[in-house]
Design a protein around this motif. Structure first.
Motif, PDB file in Angstrom:
ATOM      1  N   GLY A  74       4.586  15.900  -3.046  1.00 30.41           N
ATOM      2  CA  GLY A  74       3.745  15.346  -4.108  1.00 30.41           C
ATOM      3  C   GLY A  74       3.934  13.840  -4.228  1.00 30.41           C
ATOM      4  O   GLY A  74       4.651  13.210  -3.439  1.00 30.41           O
ATOM      5  N   VAL A  75       3.291  13.267  -5.225  1.00 29.43           N
ATOM      6  CA  VAL A  75       3.397  11.822  -5.437  1.00 29.43           C
ATOM      7  C   VAL A  75       4.818  11.485  -5.899  1.00 29.43           C
ATOM      8  O   VAL A  75       5.434  10.519  -5.433  1.00 29.43           O
ATOM      9  CB  VAL A  75       2.360  11.349  -6.485  1.00 29.43           C
ATOM     10  CG1 VAL A  75       2.376   9.830  -6.579  1.00 29.43           C
ATOM     11  CG2 VAL A  75       0.959  11.850  -6.150  1.00 29.43           C
ATOM     12  N   VAL A  88      -1.926   6.035  -7.592  1.00 31.30           N
ATOM     13  CA  VAL A  88      -2.925   6.885  -6.931  1.00 31.30           C
ATOM     14  C   VAL A  88      -4.234   6.775  -7.725  1.00 31.30           C
ATOM     15  O   VAL A  88      -4.304   7.210  -8.878  1.00 31.30           O
ATOM     16  CB  VAL A  88      -2.456   8.359  -6.878  1.00 31.30           C
ATOM     17  CG1 VAL A  88      -3.501   9.226  -6.211  1.00 31.30           C
ATOM     18  CG2 VAL A  88      -1.126   8.474  -6.156  1.00 31.30           C
ATOM     19  N   VAL A  91      -6.460  11.384  -7.188  1.00 34.50           N
ATOM     20  CA  VAL A  91      -5.443  12.365  -6.766  1.00 34.50           C
ATOM     21  C   VAL A  91      -5.963  13.289  -5.661  1.00 34.50           C
ATOM     22  O   VAL A  91      -5.181  13.801  -4.860  1.00 34.50           O
ATOM     23  CB  VAL A  91      -4.931  13.199  -7.964  1.00 34.50           C
ATOM     24  CG1 VAL A  91      -4.226  12.313  -8.978  1.00 34.50           C
ATOM     25  CG2 VAL A  91      -6.042  13.995  -8.617  1.00 34.50           C
ATOM     26  N   HIS A  97      -0.690  15.910  -2.937  1.00 33.24           N
ATOM     27  CA  HIS A  97      -0.628  15.770  -4.402  1.00 33.24           C
ATOM     28  C   HIS A  97      -0.409  17.138  -5.052  1.00 33.24           C
ATOM     29  O   HIS A  97      -1.023  18.133  -4.662  1.00 33.24           O
ATOM     30  CB  HIS A  97      -1.943  15.152  -4.908  1.00 33.24           C
ATOM     31  CG  HIS A  97      -2.073  15.204  -6.404  1.00 33.24           C
ATOM     32  ND1 HIS A  97      -2.838  16.166  -7.039  1.00 33.24           N
ATOM     33  CD2 HIS A  97      -1.526  14.447  -7.374  1.00 33.24           C
ATOM     34  CE1 HIS A  97      -2.748  15.976  -8.343  1.00 33.24           C
ATOM     35  NE2 HIS A  97      -1.969  14.941  -8.579  1.00 33.24           N
TER      36      HIS A  97
END
Ligand code: SME
Length: 152
Positions: A74-75, A88, A91, A97
């Protein structure tokens, strides 16, 4: 809302006034998320804590969120791995993400370091608009987060 450097000067001053070195760290994390959510009206504002090999949900304001995020995923996990803030704009265009809530369209994540320059928390903000976060948000938020780094 339009955010300017002054927005962040005010936010920093207010956050500094809230921090209390005598209470548990979690209390300060919680109060900081509450302040930022209140002032900026963002959808989700919160901290993930590095515990062993994953990020674990800590103090936050907003809808319930994913409780664990693996390193590099994920981020948030990427930010931990790269030791960099990430903005971001969309997304849906960020590979990997993690969608805790489908209302989130853009986000900013910022690592928080302990005294040994190890990532201790990831701070995450989600917005329901695309392209909401800019460089000035990163700069202003990072300054506010030094108040947490000073407690570590
Ligand atoms: N979107 C994040 C997960 C955390 S939530 O947004 C609260 C990510 O991809 O790491």
């Amino acid at each position: 809302m339009t955010r300017t450097p002054k927005t962040y000067d005010d936010l920093y001053a207010e956050a500094k006034g809230l921090i209390d070195i005598e209470v548990p760290l979690f209390t300060n994390l919680a109060n900081l998320t509450a302040l930022i959510k209140l002032r900026c009206q963002w959808f989700w504002v919160g901290f993930y804590e590095v515990i062993n090999n994953e990020l674990v949900l800590s103090a936050f304001q907003g809808p319930p969120a994913c409780v664990k995020i693996p390193f590099g995923k994920g981020v948030c996990g990427q930010s931990w791995k790269l030791k960099e803030s990430i903005i971001v704009d969309n997304v849906n265009e960020f590979e990997g993400h993690i969608a805790c809530n489908e209302a989130s369209k853009s986000e900013i994540v910022i690592p928080i370091y302990d005294n040994n320059q190890r990532v201790k928390f990831i701070f995450d903000i989600d917005h329901t608009n695309y392209g909401e976060f800019k460089l000035q948000d990163k700069v202003g938020l990072k300054k506010c987060l030094t108040l947490i780094e000073e407690l570590l």
